[in-house]
Design a protein around this motif. Structure first.
Motif, PDB file in Angstrom:
ATOM      1  N   ARG A   1     -67.361 -42.083 -63.235  1.00 45.23           N
ATOM      2  CA  ARG A   1     -66.926 -43.213 -62.403  1.00 45.23           C
ATOM      3  C   ARG A   1     -65.669 -43.879 -62.947  1.00 45.23           C
ATOM      4  NH1 ARG A   1     -73.256 -45.096 -61.556  1.00 45.23           N
ATOM      5  NH2 ARG A   1     -73.799 -43.194 -60.394  1.00 45.23           N
ATOM      6  N   ASN A   2     -65.438 -43.749 -64.247  1.00 44.45           N
ATOM      7  CA  ASN A   2     -64.250 -44.368 -64.839  1.00 44.45           C
ATOM      8  C   ASN A   2     -63.042 -43.451 -64.880  1.00 44.45           C
ATOM      9  OD1 ASN A   2     -65.697 -46.694 -65.327  1.00 44.45           O
ATOM     10  ND2 ASN A   2     -66.073 -46.260 -67.488  1.00 44.45           N
ATOM     11  N   ASN A   3     -63.240 -42.137 -64.760  1.00 42.88           N
ATOM     12  CA  ASN A   3     -62.139 -41.208 -65.012  1.00 42.88           C
ATOM     13  C   ASN A   3     -61.794 -40.267 -63.857  1.00 42.88           C
ATOM     14  OD1 ASN A   3     -61.483 -41.434 -68.139  1.00 42.88           O
ATOM     15  ND2 ASN A   3     -63.714 -41.577 -67.918  1.00 42.88           N
ATOM     16  N   VAL A   4     -62.633 -40.155 -62.850  1.00 42.55           N
ATOM     17  CA  VAL A   4     -62.343 -39.251 -61.736  1.00 42.55           C
ATOM     18  C   VAL A   4     -62.005 -40.097 -60.515  1.00 42.55           C
ATOM     19  CG1 VAL A   4     -63.164 -37.305 -60.371  1.00 42.55           C
ATOM     20  CG2 VAL A   4     -63.982 -37.607 -62.715  1.00 42.55           C
ATOM     21  N   ARG A   5     -60.735 -40.145 -60.170  1.00 42.01           N
ATOM     22  CA  ARG A   5     -60.264 -41.048 -59.117  1.00 42.01           C
ATOM     23  C   ARG A   5     -60.482 -40.486 -57.717  1.00 42.01           C
ATOM     24  NH1 ARG A   5     -60.823 -45.282 -61.961  1.00 42.01           N
ATOM     25  NH2 ARG A   5     -59.482 -45.399 -63.795  1.00 42.01           N
ATOM     26  N   GLU A   6     -60.305 -39.186 -57.542  1.00 38.61           N
ATOM     27  CA  GLU A   6     -60.438 -38.603 -56.208  1.00 38.61           C
ATOM     28  C   GLU A   6     -61.907 -38.600 -55.802  1.00 38.61           C
ATOM     29  OE1 GLU A   6     -59.531 -34.437 -53.833  1.00 38.61           O
ATOM     30  OE2 GLU A   6     -58.471 -34.859 -55.721  1.00 38.61           O
ATOM     31  N   GLU A   7     -62.183 -39.209 -54.643  1.00 37.57           N
ATOM     32  CA  GLU A   7     -63.574 -39.433 -54.245  1.00 37.57           C
ATOM     33  C   GLU A   7     -64.371 -38.141 -54.145  1.00 37.57           C
ATOM     34  OE1 GLU A   7     -66.258 -41.474 -50.674  1.00 37.57           O
ATOM     35  OE2 GLU A   7     -64.074 -41.423 -50.529  1.00 37.57           O
ATOM     36  N   LYS A   8     -63.809 -37.104 -53.527  1.00 36.76           N
ATOM     37  CA  LYS A   8     -64.558 -35.857 -53.352  1.00 36.76           C
ATOM     38  C   LYS A   8     -64.935 -35.234 -54.688  1.00 36.76           C
ATOM     39  CE  LYS A   8     -63.509 -32.665 -50.499  1.00 36.76           C
ATOM     40  NZ  LYS A   8     -62.795 -31.655 -49.695  1.00 36.76           N
ATOM     41  N   LEU A   9     -64.012 -35.236 -55.637  1.00 37.01           N
ATOM     42  CA  LEU A   9     -64.299 -34.660 -56.943  1.00 37.01           C
ATOM     43  C   LEU A   9     -65.304 -35.520 -57.707  1.00 37.01           C
ATOM     44  CD1 LEU A   9     -60.711 -33.507 -57.893  1.00 37.01           C
ATOM     45  CD2 LEU A   9     -62.711 -32.011 -57.754  1.00 37.01           C
ATOM     46  N   ARG A  10     -65.161 -36.837 -57.562  1.00 36.83           N
ATOM     47  CA  ARG A  10     -66.113 -37.723 -58.235  1.00 36.83           C
ATOM     48  C   ARG A  10     -67.524 -37.501 -57.690  1.00 36.83           C
ATOM     49  NH1 ARG A  10     -63.819 -42.056 -57.164  1.00 36.83           N
ATOM     50  NH2 ARG A  10     -65.091 -42.877 -55.476  1.00 36.83           N
ATOM     51  N   ARG A  11     -67.663 -37.418 -56.373  1.00 38.86           N
ATOM     52  CA  ARG A  11     -68.974 -37.209 -55.769  1.00 38.86           C
ATOM     53  C   ARG A  11     -69.544 -35.836 -56.146  1.00 38.86           C
ATOM     54  NH1 ARG A  11     -70.225 -40.888 -51.672  1.00 38.86           N
ATOM     55  NH2 ARG A  11     -71.685 -39.421 -50.747  1.00 38.86           N
ATOM     56  N   ALA A  12     -68.677 -34.843 -56.272  1.00 40.21           N
ATOM     57  CA  ALA A  12     -69.146 -33.507 -56.650  1.00 40.21           C
ATOM     58  C   ALA A  12     -69.679 -33.495 -58.079  1.00 40.21           C
ATOM     59  CB  ALA A  12     -68.010 -32.491 -56.493  1.00 40.21           C
TER      60      ALA A  12
END
Length: 663
Positions: free
Chosen positions: A364-375
Motif C-alpha cells: 500500500r505504501n510502494n505500489v502506486r498503480e491501482e491494478k498492480l497494487r490490487r494484484a
C-alpha cells in the motif's frame, strides 16, 4: 463497488447497459434441441487436473468446470441446426463466437462464466454480494502484466527478508520450511495438561509419485521426551523410548475427542478450546543445500524466536494491517468459534501476522498503480490460506494442507506453520502466490477438446485473447433491482445459483475479507430461511430470475446448473421459475463434480442438471420425455450414484408441469 474493468474507469450498471443497446437481436437456441452432455462429462473429467492460470490466482470455493461453461455459452448462443461437428469445431476454435452479445451472471462467485464468455468475445457483466468475489473476478478479467508484477514481487520479498528473516533462522546448510506443532490441552475433568495427538507419525516416504523423497521411511516422535526417531522401515509398529514402548498408531485423540492420559476422561475441542490452547513445536522440517529435506528437533533458538515474535507483534500490531473483527456468533458452521477462536486475528501466529502485516503495508505504501497494487494484495490474500493456525500436513506427500482444502474450518491435530519467505520450496509461500497471479496474464491455456472422429477427448492448447467486448463487475444483491431496472440489455444468461443445501461461502471468504476491512456484504446471501426454507429460497431466486427476464433482449433462453438430492431444493427451484413466469424448455445431466475428493460420500451429488428456461409467453406446453433411467443409460460407462438418481428424478418432477417448447 462497481468497475468497468476493461476501461479501468468507474461506470454505473445502467450506463454500461445503455452502451450495449445496439447489440443484435437474439434468436432460437441450440441448447433447447441438442447438447453433448455425455461427451462434455468426459471432457470435464479429463480437464480435472489441468490448471487454468486465469483461475489459479486466488481460491474460490464453488467453481463450475470451465469446459461446462464454455459449452453452455456456445449452445445457448448458437441457433438450432448446428451439427455436432460444427459445435465441437467452434468449441475448439479461438474465434470470438459471442462477439456483439452481452453475457450476464448475477451469482458470479469466482467468475468462471464471465472469463469463458470474455474468451468467446462477449461483453460480460456480473455481480455478487461478496466483495472478495469482485476482487477476484476483476483480476481474472483484466490481469496485470506478469513481468511487472514479478518485479514488484521481488521488491516485496527483498523487503520482507531484510526486515523479517530473523523470524526463520537459517543454518549455513539448511533453511526451515515447516514447523510441526501439537496442542497442549487441560483435561476438563482432572485439570491435568497433556498433549493432543492422533498418532506418533510426522512424515512418511511411501515412494508415491509426486511425494517428497526422504532419507528415512518414517519419522515419529516420543510423546514423553519429544525425541525424533528416524526409522528405515514403514512397517514398524512400536518405538522404544524413555524406558517404555509406544505404539506408533496410538494417540490421545480418537473418535473426535481427547482422552486424558491421566484420568481417561473424553473432551471435545469445544470443551478444551483447542484452537487457542498453547502449542508445542515438536519438529522443524528443513530444506538442505543438496535439495533433500530433513527433520530436526526444535532448539532453544527456535523457542526464543517464537517469544521474540510474540513480543514484536504486540509492539507493532497497531501500526500494521491486520485482520479486523470478531467471528460472527450466528453462523451456519459453528467452527472456528467451537475451537475457542473468536476473532480473525486469533487464526494467525505472531510470526504470520508480522509477515502478512508488513507485506500489506509495503504494497500500500510502494505500489502506486491501482491494478498492480490490487494484484499484489490478491497474492498475499491467497497466501493467507497457507499461513494460519489451521494448516495441516499431507504426511505421505510432504505438502502443507491449506485451510479450506475441505471447504470449512477444519482443525488438524498436527498443525504446520510454513516459512512464507522460503525461496525454493513450500506450498503457499509469498513467492509462489505472487507467481500464481503473475501467470494469470498468459493467453496460452492447455485444456481438452472433443475429437468427433475418435470419439474421445484430446489435449489442446488454446491461445485466448479477450476480444473487444467490455466488462462490468460489481457488488450487488441478486434479489435487488439494478440502477435502472427498466433497461433490458441481456443476450445470454448462464449462471450457477447458490444451492439449497448450501455451504455458506461468505463465512469462508470473510477470512480473507477481514484483512481488507470488508466484512459487510452487499446484501443477504441467497439462502433458505429456517422458518420456511422452500418459500424463502424460491421467492428470492424468483426475484433474481424476474430481473433477468426484464433485462432480456431477444429470445435467447437462460441456462443454469443445479443439483440436490433433497426434494425441497427442487421444489424451491420450481417456485422460483413460477414467480418469474418461466417455462422449462430443456434439461441436461452433466457430471461436473466427480473431482470432489474429500467431499465425496454416498450422499454427494456429482452430476449437475442444466435447466434451460424462457418466458412462458411464447411457449406451448409439451410432455417431458426424460427419465432418470434413460439418463443413466445414456451416460454409460460413466457412473451415476444413488444420490444423483434422486437428483435426476426430483429435477424431472420439477420440470414436468412446467415443460414447454418455444413457438
Amino acid at each position: 463497488m462497481t468497475l468497468d474493468v476493461a476501461a479501468g474507469t468507474q461506470l454505473r450498471f445502467s450506463e454500461y447497459l445503455t452502451d450495449l443497446s445496439t447489440a443484435p437481436e437474439s434468436g432460437a437456441s441450440l441448447i433447447e434441441t441438442w447438447f453433448p452432455a455425455r461427451e462434455l462429462s468426459q471432457l470435464i473429467a479429463k480437464d480435472r487436473r489441468v490448471r487454468d492460470p486465469a483461475y489459479a490466482a486466488h481460491r474460490w470455493w464453488a467453481r463450475r468446470p470451465p469446459a461446462l461453461l464454455r459449452a453452455l455459452l456456445l449452445a445457448t448462443a448458437l441457433p438450432p441446426g448446428i451439427t455436432e461437428q460444427e459445435f465441437w469445431s467452434r468449441y475448439a476454435s479461438e474465434d470470438h463466437h459471442l462477439a456483439g452479445l452481452a453475457v450476464y451472471d448475477p451469482f458470479m462467485g469466482g467468475g468462471s462464466t464471465l472469463v469463458e464468455a470474455q474468451r468467446l468475445g462477449a461483453s460480460v457483466m456480473g455481480s455478487d454480494v461478496d466483495p472478495m468475489s469482485v476482487r477476484i473476478v476483476q483480476s481474472e478479467l483484466t490481469p496485470v502484466n506478469g513481468r511487472q508484477l514479478r518485479g514488484y514481487g521481488d521488491q516485496l520479498l527483498n523487503y520482507l527478508r531484510t526486515q523479517l528473516s530473523w523470524l526463520y533462522p537459517t543454518d549455513p546448510d539448511a533453511q526451515p520450511l515447516h514447523y510441526f506443532s501439537i496442542a497442549e490441552v487441560e483435561c476438563t475433568s482432572c485439570s491435568e495438561t497433556g498433549p493432543l495427538y492422533r498418532n506418533l507419525v510426522l512424515v512418511r516416504d511411501p515412494k508415491k509419485l509426486g511425494s517428497v523423497v526422504r532419507d528415512h521411511a518414517l519419522t515419529v516422535f516420543c510423546p514423553v521426551c519429544w525425541k525424533l526417531h528416524h526409522l528405515d522401515s514403514s512397517d514398524r509398529k512400536v518405538i522404544d523410548c524413555c524406558g517404555k514402548r509406544f505404539k506408533i498408531t496410538n494417540g490421545t485423540y480418537s473418535a473426535g475427542a481427547f482422552h486424558c492420559p491421566s484420568c481417561g476422561h473424553a473432551s471435545t475441542h469445544r470443551e478444551l478450546r483447542t484452537g487457542v490452547a498453547r502449542r508445542r513445536v515438536i519438529a522443524v522440517e528443513e530444506t538442505q543445500v543438496n535439495g533433500r529435506r530433513r527433520l530436526r528437533m526444535p532448539n532453544k533458538a527456535d523457542a526464543a524466536n517464537e517469544l521474540e515474535a510474540a513480543q514484536q507483534w504486540e509492539v507493532q500490531r497497531d501500526f500494521l494491517p491486520r485482520p479486523e473483527g470478531e467471528i460472527r456468533a450466528t453462523r451456519s458452521d459453528e467452527r472456528p468459534r467451537s475451537y475457542g477462536i473468536t476473532s480473525y486475528e486469533e487464526l494467525f501466529t505472531p510470526r504470520q501476522l508480522l509477515v502478512l502485516g508488513h507485506a500489506f503495508r509495503w504494497i500500500r505504501n510502494n505500489v502506486r498503480e491501482e491494478k498492480l497494487r490490487r494484484a499484489l494484495e490478491l497474492a498475499i490474500s491467497n497466501c493467507l490460506a497457507t499461513n494460519n493456525k489451521l494448516c495441516g500436513y499431507a504426511t505421505d506427500y510432504g505438502r502443507l494442507s491449506a485451510l479450506f482444502s475441505v471447504r470449512g474450518y477444519s482443525l488438524p491435530v498436527l498443525t504446520v506453520e510454513l516459512n512464507p519467505l522460503h525461496d525454493t520450496a513450500g506450498r503457499g509461500t509469498v513467492a509462489a502466490c505472487v507467481e500464481r497471479v503473475a501467470k494469470s496474464d498468459t493467453k496460452h491455456v492447455r485444456r481438452h477438446i472433443w475429437d468427433v472422429q475418435a470419439g474421445k477427448p484430446v489435449p489442446n492448447t488454446f491461445s485466448f485473447d479477450r476480444g473487444e467486448g467490455r466488462s462490468w463487475v460489481g457488488l450487488k444483491n441478486a434479489t435487488s433491482a439494478s440502477d435502472d431496472g427498466s433497461i433490458s440489455k441481456i443476450d445470454v444468461a448462464v449462471f450457477d445459483p447458490p444451492y439449497f443445501d448450501f455451504i455458506a461461502y461468505d463465512e469462508l471468504s470473510e477470512f480473507h475479507r477481514a484483512w481488507f476491512g470488508e466484512l459487510e456484504l452487499a446484501g443477504d446471501p441467497l439462502l433458505p430461511k429456517s422458518d420456511d426454507p422452500v418459500q424463502s429460497f424460491g421467492t428470492q431466486l424468483g426475484i433474481s430470475l424476474s430481473e433477468m427476464v426484464n433485462r432480456a433482449r431477444g429470445s435467447k433462453p437462460f441456462a443454469f446448473t443445479y443439483h440436490s438430492s433433497n426434494p425441497d431444493a427442487w421444489k424451491a427451484v420450481g417456485l422460483a421459475l413460477d414467480n418469474a413466469q418461466l417455462a422449462v424448455t430443456q434439461l441436461w445431466p452433466v457430471r461436473s463434480d466427480g473431482h470432489m475428493g474429500h467431499h465425496s460420500n454416498p450422499g454427494n451429488c456429482e452430476w449437475d442438471v442444466v435447466v434451460v428456461c424462457r418466458p412462458r409467453v411464447g411457449t406451448v406446453r409439451q410432455e417431458i420425455s426424460h427419465s432418470a433411467d434413460s439418463w443413466v443409460s445414456e451416460m454409460k460407462p460413466l457412473n451415476v450414484n444413488e444420490a444423483d438418481i434422486r437428483n435426476f428424478n426430483f429435477a424431472i418432477q420439477m420440470a414436468q408441469p412446467r415443460f414447454a417448447k418455444a413457438l
